[in-house]
Design a protein around this motif. Structure first.
Motif, PDB file in Angstrom:
ATOM      1  N   ARG A 173     -33.245   7.524  -7.571  1.00 41.97           N
ATOM      2  CA  ARG A 173     -32.068   7.968  -7.073  1.00 41.97           C
ATOM      3  C   ARG A 173     -30.709   6.896  -7.372  1.00 41.97           C
ATOM      4  O   ARG A 173     -29.682   7.173  -7.483  1.00 41.97           O
ATOM      5  N   GLN A 174     -31.241   5.558  -7.949  1.00 35.55           N
ATOM      6  CA  GLN A 174     -30.417   4.464  -8.323  1.00 35.55           C
ATOM      7  C   GLN A 174     -29.339   5.041  -9.470  1.00 35.55           C
ATOM      8  O   GLN A 174     -28.572   4.426  -9.637  1.00 35.55           O
ATOM      9  N   TYR A 175     -29.814   6.093 -10.181  1.00 33.82           N
ATOM     10  CA  TYR A 175     -29.276   6.515 -11.256  1.00 33.82           C
ATOM     11  C   TYR A 175     -28.332   7.672 -11.408  1.00 33.82           C
ATOM     12  O   TYR A 175     -27.550   7.910 -11.950  1.00 33.82           O
ATOM     13  N   GLY A 176     -28.207   8.094  -9.828  1.00 31.69           N
ATOM     14  CA  GLY A 176     -27.079   9.250  -9.523  1.00 31.69           C
ATOM     15  C   GLY A 176     -25.877   8.751  -9.304  1.00 31.69           C
ATOM     16  O   GLY A 176     -25.531   7.558  -9.569  1.00 31.69           O
ATOM     17  N   LYS A 177     -24.961   9.710  -8.796  1.00 34.46           N
ATOM     18  CA  LYS A 177     -23.692   9.490  -8.366  1.00 34.46           C
ATOM     19  C   LYS A 177     -22.668   8.818  -9.689  1.00 34.46           C
ATOM     20  O   LYS A 177     -22.034   7.856  -9.436  1.00 34.46           O
ATOM     21  N   PRO A 197     -22.485  12.499 -17.611  1.00 30.35           N
ATOM     22  CA  PRO A 197     -22.852  11.693 -16.316  1.00 30.35           C
ATOM     23  C   PRO A 197     -23.808  12.426 -15.388  1.00 30.35           C
ATOM     24  O   PRO A 197     -23.549  13.648 -15.194  1.00 30.35           O
ATOM     25  N   ILE A 198     -24.754  11.707 -14.913  1.00 29.69           N
ATOM     26  CA  ILE A 198     -25.610  12.594 -13.731  1.00 29.69           C
ATOM     27  C   ILE A 198     -24.612  12.276 -12.389  1.00 29.69           C
ATOM     28  O   ILE A 198     -23.991  11.340 -12.090  1.00 29.69           O
ATOM     29  N   ILE A 199     -24.628  13.683 -11.964  1.00 29.94           N
ATOM     30  CA  ILE A 199     -23.619  13.533 -10.660  1.00 29.94           C
ATOM     31  C   ILE A 199     -24.516  13.841  -9.435  1.00 29.94           C
ATOM     32  O   ILE A 199     -25.511  14.602  -9.447  1.00 29.94           O
ATOM     33  N   GLY A 200     -23.838  13.574  -8.179  1.00 25.85           N
ATOM     34  CA  GLY A 200     -24.590  13.719  -7.030  1.00 25.85           C
ATOM     35  C   GLY A 200     -25.805  12.867  -6.935  1.00 25.85           C
ATOM     36  O   GLY A 200     -25.974  11.950  -7.507  1.00 25.85           O
ATOM     37  N   ASN A 201     -26.712  13.142  -6.043  1.00 26.63           N
ATOM     38  CA  ASN A 201     -27.980  12.563  -5.741  1.00 26.63           C
ATOM     39  C   ASN A 201     -28.910  13.089  -6.803  1.00 26.63           C
ATOM     40  O   ASN A 201     -29.122  14.340  -6.860  1.00 26.63           O
ATOM     41  N   VAL A 202     -29.931  12.159  -7.242  1.00 27.77           N
ATOM     42  CA  VAL A 202     -31.032  12.687  -8.178  1.00 27.77           C
ATOM     43  C   VAL A 202     -32.017  13.203  -7.001  1.00 27.77           C
ATOM     44  O   VAL A 202     -32.387  12.724  -6.042  1.00 27.77           O
ATOM     45  N   CYS A 203     -32.483  14.460  -7.304  1.00 25.32           N
ATOM     46  CA  CYS A 203     -33.568  15.177  -6.586  1.00 25.32           C
ATOM     47  C   CYS A 203     -34.875  14.851  -6.834  1.00 25.32           C
ATOM     48  O   CYS A 203     -35.072  14.158  -7.912  1.00 25.32           O
ATOM     49  N   MET A 204     -35.914  15.314  -6.133  1.00 26.15           N
ATOM     50  CA  MET A 204     -37.169  15.123  -6.515  1.00 26.15           C
ATOM     51  C   MET A 204     -37.600  15.448  -8.012  1.00 26.15           C
ATOM     52  O   MET A 204     -38.281  14.852  -8.703  1.00 26.15           O
ATOM     53  N   ASP A 205     -36.975  16.631  -8.026  1.00 27.46           N
ATOM     54  CA  ASP A 205     -37.464  17.359  -9.451  1.00 27.46           C
ATOM     55  C   ASP A 205     -36.392  17.845 -10.259  1.00 27.46           C
ATOM     56  O   ASP A 205     -36.242  18.418 -11.313  1.00 27.46           O
ATOM     57  N   MET A 206     -35.107  17.719 -10.075  1.00 32.46           N
ATOM     58  CA  MET A 206     -33.911  17.824 -10.828  1.00 32.46           C
ATOM     59  C   MET A 206     -32.852  16.965 -10.427  1.00 32.46           C
ATOM     60  O   MET A 206     -32.795  16.137  -9.692  1.00 32.46           O
ATOM     61  N   ILE A 207     -32.018  16.593 -11.490  1.00 33.33           N
ATOM     62  CA  ILE A 207     -30.949  16.144 -11.688  1.00 33.33           C
ATOM     63  C   ILE A 207     -29.601  16.973 -12.267  1.00 33.33           C
ATOM     64  O   ILE A 207     -29.949  18.118 -12.700  1.00 33.33           O
TER      65      ILE A 207
END
Length: 368
Positions: free
Chosen positions: A289-293, A306-316
């Motif tokens: 999750r530290q890779y999100g937002k 860019p990765i946006i929002g929160n990293v999910c368990m199985d999806m970004i």
């Protein structure tokens, strides 16, 4: 390279060979090479990687735990395997598979001796670990007399190496500290070997040590991260080739209007019309999750998204508004095109943590 149709980790064995030969080129011809393949060969594939390194001529292997060494034996590894952090509960299994323990404390030494004596085993290979400043595990200077006393005349043991671990070989600002560690190792290992009339292998250098302190290569060196393509130095990284590429695909594209949210907790809100891509990889695969937002990015068609929002368990989800792409297109999360060091830095961590954290549910593909 083959295109991804799902989330995969590609392991390039030609890059592994390049890195091994590059590191070997920094050594004297007689210096032995120990390949560190712990943590599933730094997140890749321990059996395939170790077999390739054995083919290339590595002299030794190292793993952290007995279980890892057993897996290498089952895979066909015949070279000596040093277990860096063995636990007493695994000693019988260690002996059964002829793995070689690092002996780092009196508790471990006495417990291992007891097992050897119970089984009437002589000359079992061990490695004596000295603590010269890293302060994790290892005998200190104050322990020298006692350890010599225990080992002296003990037929159950055969000391095949004496070693230590440097704390900051990649940091030029810590050269004095590193030199002090090397000096202390010289003092301790020399006293140990002289007192017991032994001539074991001595080793203290890790990857950065090989590159920055080659004068202290002694009889053998150890390399982990360098074999996998990273050298803790941008100049060195240019000479190495990352062996692993984590790639996935675009599952779906979304056209979003202003003031729409993306993902859990509505962690991303659009300020204008955006296009997002959903990728089938998440924190259960090792992308935490530290890779999100917006901190971190992936590569799509040669551009960073860019990765946006929160990293999910199985999806970004990533922002592809400015990137021409379609569903099914390949996505690179790290690899030669996008350094794991650079990606990890965006989340205030290191390449080691990123590459070793890739889940075993991610399919491994090998490029010969």
């Amino acid at each position: 390279m083959p295109e991804a149709q799902e989330t995969v980790l590609e392991i390039d064995l030609k890059s592994l060979e390049h890195n091994y030969k590059y590191l070997r080129s920094k050594l004297k011809g007689e210096t032995k090479f120990l390949s560190v393949v712990k943590a599933a060969a730094y997140g890749s594939a321990p059996d395939i990687v170790a077999l390739k390194l054995q083919e290339l001529g590595t002299d030794y292997f190292a793993v952290a735990y007995v279980k890892e060494g057993v897996a290498l034996r089952h895979a066909g590894i015949t070279k000596p395997i040093l277990v860096l952090h063995p636990q007493a509960v695994n000693f019988e299994t260690l002996i059964e598979h002829y793995l070689e323990p690092s002996i780092y404390s009196f508790r471990i030494l006495n417990q291992f001796l007891a097992v050897l004596q119970e089984k009437a085993i002589d000359d079992y290979p061990i490695h004596i670990k000295f603590n010269t400043g890293l302060n994790r595990i290892g005998f200190g200077e104050k322990d020298l007399t006692e350890i010599i006393s225990i080992i002296q005349g003990e037929s159950s043991l055969s000391v095949v190496s004496v070693f230590s671990h440097l704390a900051a070989t990649e940091d030029k600002n810590e050269e004095k500290f590193t030199r002090n560690q090397i000096t202390l190792f010289e003092k301790l290992s020399s006293a140990f070997c002289t007192s017991l009339n032994l001539n074991p292998l001595r080793h203290i250098l890790n990857t950065s040590g090989i590159l920055n302190y080659a004068d202290a290569q002694y009889d053998m060196v150890r390399s982990g991260i360098g074999l996998y393509g990273y050298g803790n130095d941008s100049r060195v990284d240019e000479q190495l080739k990352p062996i692993a590429t984590l790639k996935t695909v675009i599952s779906q594209l979304h056209q979003l209007s202003e003031n729409e949210s993306v993902g859990y907790n509505r962690a991303f809100i659009t300020q204008k019309n955006r296009v997002t891509a959903t990728l089938p990889v998440g924190h259960a695969d090792g992308i935490g999750r530290q890779y999100g937002k917006g901190k971190t990015f992936v590569m799509i068609n040669g551009q960073l998204a860019p990765i946006i929002g929160n990293v999910c368990m199985d999806m970004i989800m990533v922002d592809v508004t400015e990137i021409p792409c379609k569903e099914g297109d390949e996505v690179i999360l790290f690899g030669p095109q996008l350094s794991a060091h650079k990606v990890a830095k965006t989340a205030n961590t290191i390449s080691y943590e990123l590459i070793t954290g890739i889940s075993q549910r991610v399919k491994r593909i090998y490029l010969p």
